[in-house]
Scaffold this motif. Sequence first.
Motif, PDB file in Angstrom:
ATOM      1  N   PHE A   5     -66.853  52.968  92.434  1.00 30.30           N
ATOM      2  CA  PHE A   5     -68.197  53.556  92.338  1.00 30.30           C
ATOM      3  C   PHE A   5     -68.158  55.053  92.045  1.00 30.30           C
ATOM      4  O   PHE A   5     -68.824  55.531  91.137  1.00 30.30           O
ATOM      5  N   THR A   6     -67.397  55.810  92.835  1.00 36.61           N
ATOM      6  CA  THR A   6     -67.406  57.269  92.649  1.00 36.61           C
ATOM      7  C   THR A   6     -66.806  57.648  91.297  1.00 36.61           C
ATOM      8  O   THR A   6     -67.295  58.552  90.630  1.00 36.61           O
ATOM      9  N   ALA A  59     -75.586  52.184  85.449  1.00 34.26           N
ATOM     10  CA  ALA A  59     -74.274  51.733  85.904  1.00 34.26           C
ATOM     11  C   ALA A  59     -74.329  50.242  86.213  1.00 34.26           C
ATOM     12  O   ALA A  59     -75.378  49.707  86.566  1.00 34.26           O
ATOM     13  N   TYR A  74     -72.939  47.926  88.819  1.00 35.14           N
ATOM     14  CA  TYR A  74     -72.227  47.939  90.101  1.00 35.14           C
ATOM     15  C   TYR A  74     -71.765  46.543  90.505  1.00 35.14           C
ATOM     16  O   TYR A  74     -70.691  46.366  91.058  1.00 35.14           O
ATOM     17  N   ARG A 110     -72.196  45.036  93.001  1.00 37.85           N
ATOM     18  CA  ARG A 110     -72.182  44.898  94.457  1.00 37.85           C
ATOM     19  C   ARG A 110     -73.181  45.895  95.051  1.00 37.85           C
ATOM     20  O   ARG A 110     -73.166  47.059  94.690  1.00 37.85           O
ATOM     21  N   ALA A 111     -74.051  45.398  95.944  1.00 39.71           N
ATOM     22  CA  ALA A 111     -75.043  46.264  96.574  1.00 39.71           C
ATOM     23  C   ALA A 111     -74.350  47.201  97.562  1.00 39.71           C
ATOM     24  O   ALA A 111     -73.266  46.888  98.048  1.00 39.71           O
ATOM     25  N   PRO A 112     -74.966  48.348  97.872  1.00 42.61           N
ATOM     26  CA  PRO A 112     -74.385  49.221  98.902  1.00 42.61           C
ATOM     27  C   PRO A 112     -74.317  48.482 100.242  1.00 42.61           C
ATOM     28  O   PRO A 112     -75.211  47.688 100.539  1.00 42.61           O
ATOM     29  N   ALA A 145     -74.948  49.323 103.259  1.00 43.91           N
ATOM     30  CA  ALA A 145     -76.108  49.504 104.139  1.00 43.91           C
ATOM     31  C   ALA A 145     -77.219  48.536 103.767  1.00 43.91           C
ATOM     32  O   ALA A 145     -77.892  47.992 104.623  1.00 43.91           O
ATOM     33  N   GLU A 146     -77.379  48.317 102.462  1.00 42.14           N
ATOM     34  CA  GLU A 146     -78.423  47.420 101.992  1.00 42.14           C
ATOM     35  C   GLU A 146     -78.105  45.973 102.374  1.00 42.14           C
ATOM     36  O   GLU A 146     -78.974  45.231 102.807  1.00 42.14           O
ATOM     37  N   TRP A 200     -78.664  45.642 106.047  1.00 39.27           N
ATOM     38  CA  TRP A 200     -80.082  45.716 106.363  1.00 39.27           C
ATOM     39  C   TRP A 200     -80.756  44.395 106.042  1.00 39.27           C
ATOM     40  O   TRP A 200     -81.547  43.874 106.823  1.00 39.27           O
ATOM     41  N   PHE A 226     -83.624  53.079 106.614  1.00 45.51           N
ATOM     42  CA  PHE A 226     -82.316  53.099 107.282  1.00 45.51           C
ATOM     43  C   PHE A 226     -82.277  54.152 108.389  1.00 45.51           C
ATOM     44  O   PHE A 226     -81.278  54.279 109.094  1.00 45.51           O
ATOM     45  N   GLU A 235     -73.870  55.993  99.859  1.00 43.32           N
ATOM     46  CA  GLU A 235     -73.741  55.231  98.610  1.00 43.32           C
ATOM     47  C   GLU A 235     -75.103  55.080  97.921  1.00 43.32           C
ATOM     48  O   GLU A 235     -75.204  55.183  96.700  1.00 43.32           O
ATOM     49  N   ARG A 287     -76.144  56.626  94.136  1.00 40.80           N
ATOM     50  CA  ARG A 287     -76.736  55.805  93.068  1.00 40.80           C
ATOM     51  C   ARG A 287     -78.064  56.391  92.611  1.00 40.80           C
ATOM     52  O   ARG A 287     -78.353  56.458  91.415  1.00 40.80           O
TER      53      ARG A 287
END
Lengths: 242, 350
Positions: free
Chosen positions: A69-70, A219, A221, A223-225, A227-228, A231, B57, B63, B67
Amino acid sequence: MIILAIDTATGAVSVAIANGKKLLASAHVSSDRRHVELLAPMIKNVCKQADISLREIDVVSVDVGPGLFTGMRVGIATAKTISQALDVPIVGISSLDVLARSVSTTERVVLATIDARRGELYWAMYRNDNSTCVEVKPPVVGTVSDCIVDLVDRGQATLIVGNGALRYQTAMAQSLEETGLSIEWASEQLAQPSATVLALVAAERALLEEWQTAGELQALYLRAPDAEINWLTRSEQTRFAT
Amino acid sequence: MSTHELTSSSFDELVSSSSVVFGIETSCDETAAAVVMGGRDVLSSVVASQLEIHARFGGVVPEIASRAHLEALTAVIDQALQKSGIGFNRIDAVAATVGPGLVGALLVGVSAAKSLALVLDVPFVGVNHLEAHLYAAMLDDANVEFPLLVLLVSGGHTMFVEVREHGQYQIVGRTRDDAAGEAFDKVARFLGLGYPGGPAIDAQAHLGDAKAINFPRAMINDGLDVSFSGLKTAVINHVRKFPSVATADVAASFQSAVVDVLVAKTLRAAEHLGARTVALGGGVAANSLLRSEISTACARKDFRVVLPSLAMCTDNAAMIASAGWYRLRLSGPTSLDAGAYPNLGLTCAI
Ligand SMILES: [Zn+2]
């Protein structure tokens, strides 16, 4: 048509400049998380080598992932801003497309893979049709065993490329041997997508004007972050609880 | 990295009062770009806030922030340029926050700024986010005199900074645990007031009695450091002991305890250093009680007080472009192989 190609989607930083399909200059450095330090000076040097001023660039192309990602974001932010400042179009290409294109002479189905860490891979499948690479399975993220199931389901002779599968080569080769599938592994040198191949794919897409503006480019990705994901799981649980 | 030396302005020729710096800020949860002329004249300042994305959150998710920065980047740069009324070709340097902050978030802005500098063939300047907050206070007030005492208070920082001259800073006091903004966030979450905590507590406090509960003012008569973790615990213990207490009273009493400590220490630091001017910076500098109390206290001591506009308290890129102009004059351009420095200190060179 002068093309600047930038690839930072894996551990490497890779930059190339091409005139149409003719490569003018390139550089490739294994970076290990030093993408932001390396990229701008490399672009400057590659331009110098090619004797091209940045202002002469007609198209910017960038690897949009999947990958680190970075790392990806360093390349994408750079490509977007160059495209914006020069007011030229941008061509976003997936890391898996770049890997597949690097082995496009094979008759086999190509399984392109990128390491997704945590025991997972990003992968997609391709077949060659008159020397063009056609995607037969869109990019996904999953476990190594999911990937093997996918291969077995297709049941065709396959060439595997990319740092994802290479990381799990021993285990994958073992499981696949029992299935009797014909498997070939691409050279380790092709493990990471390179900007020289990216420039080539970008030249083909740019001829068809398959490009975007800097603002439109996104981008990939897959894959979701975290935290998401957490959650969503949590709210799912609360929903069931109430 | 080394500590700044006393610097003669050896790069004077690089900048003038008509030099235009394009600034980019992506260190936390605001994607921002701005155009500033001569270090002071803000031609445009655009901020895209991610507040709503992170609210569910209860805090900034790195992250998700990274984004969102990448998605907002091009439009924010475009708007800053449009609103400034100038073209890319009029830009003399490009500045970006290189730290401190969330590393993944910083990388987006640093990458964009370097490539803009590369294309325009102008210097790139890496800016320290904390230094930029000091310049934010000065951007709104043309007559700031040195030495200056700045209270820099945000969700990530609480420090008392002596500014002797451009580029010459000394942190004379700081928090030993939580930043003030962090304490606001934690107490707001505990009271069920939501995120971000600063504005939520500020609003509740207006409805409550600040003298209802006598919360501790840690170390108020002792030195220039502060501590807020004991206060946070005291709030939690009080509410658990008296569950029927009015939330507004808790918010008002808590806020008053924080502000009392910050004001007392700021004044003590200024007196101690012989500074006649006091300035605020950072997100918590938007707190209404802090603004009124520090003004009253400074008036009593006959100190001049500089309160930046609310837009200059929170993260923005005008302060980055401004600090970039001064930094360029003091230290010259930053090398293109600079990185992002998540833990960069105020007195560290880039
Ligand atoms: Zn800040």
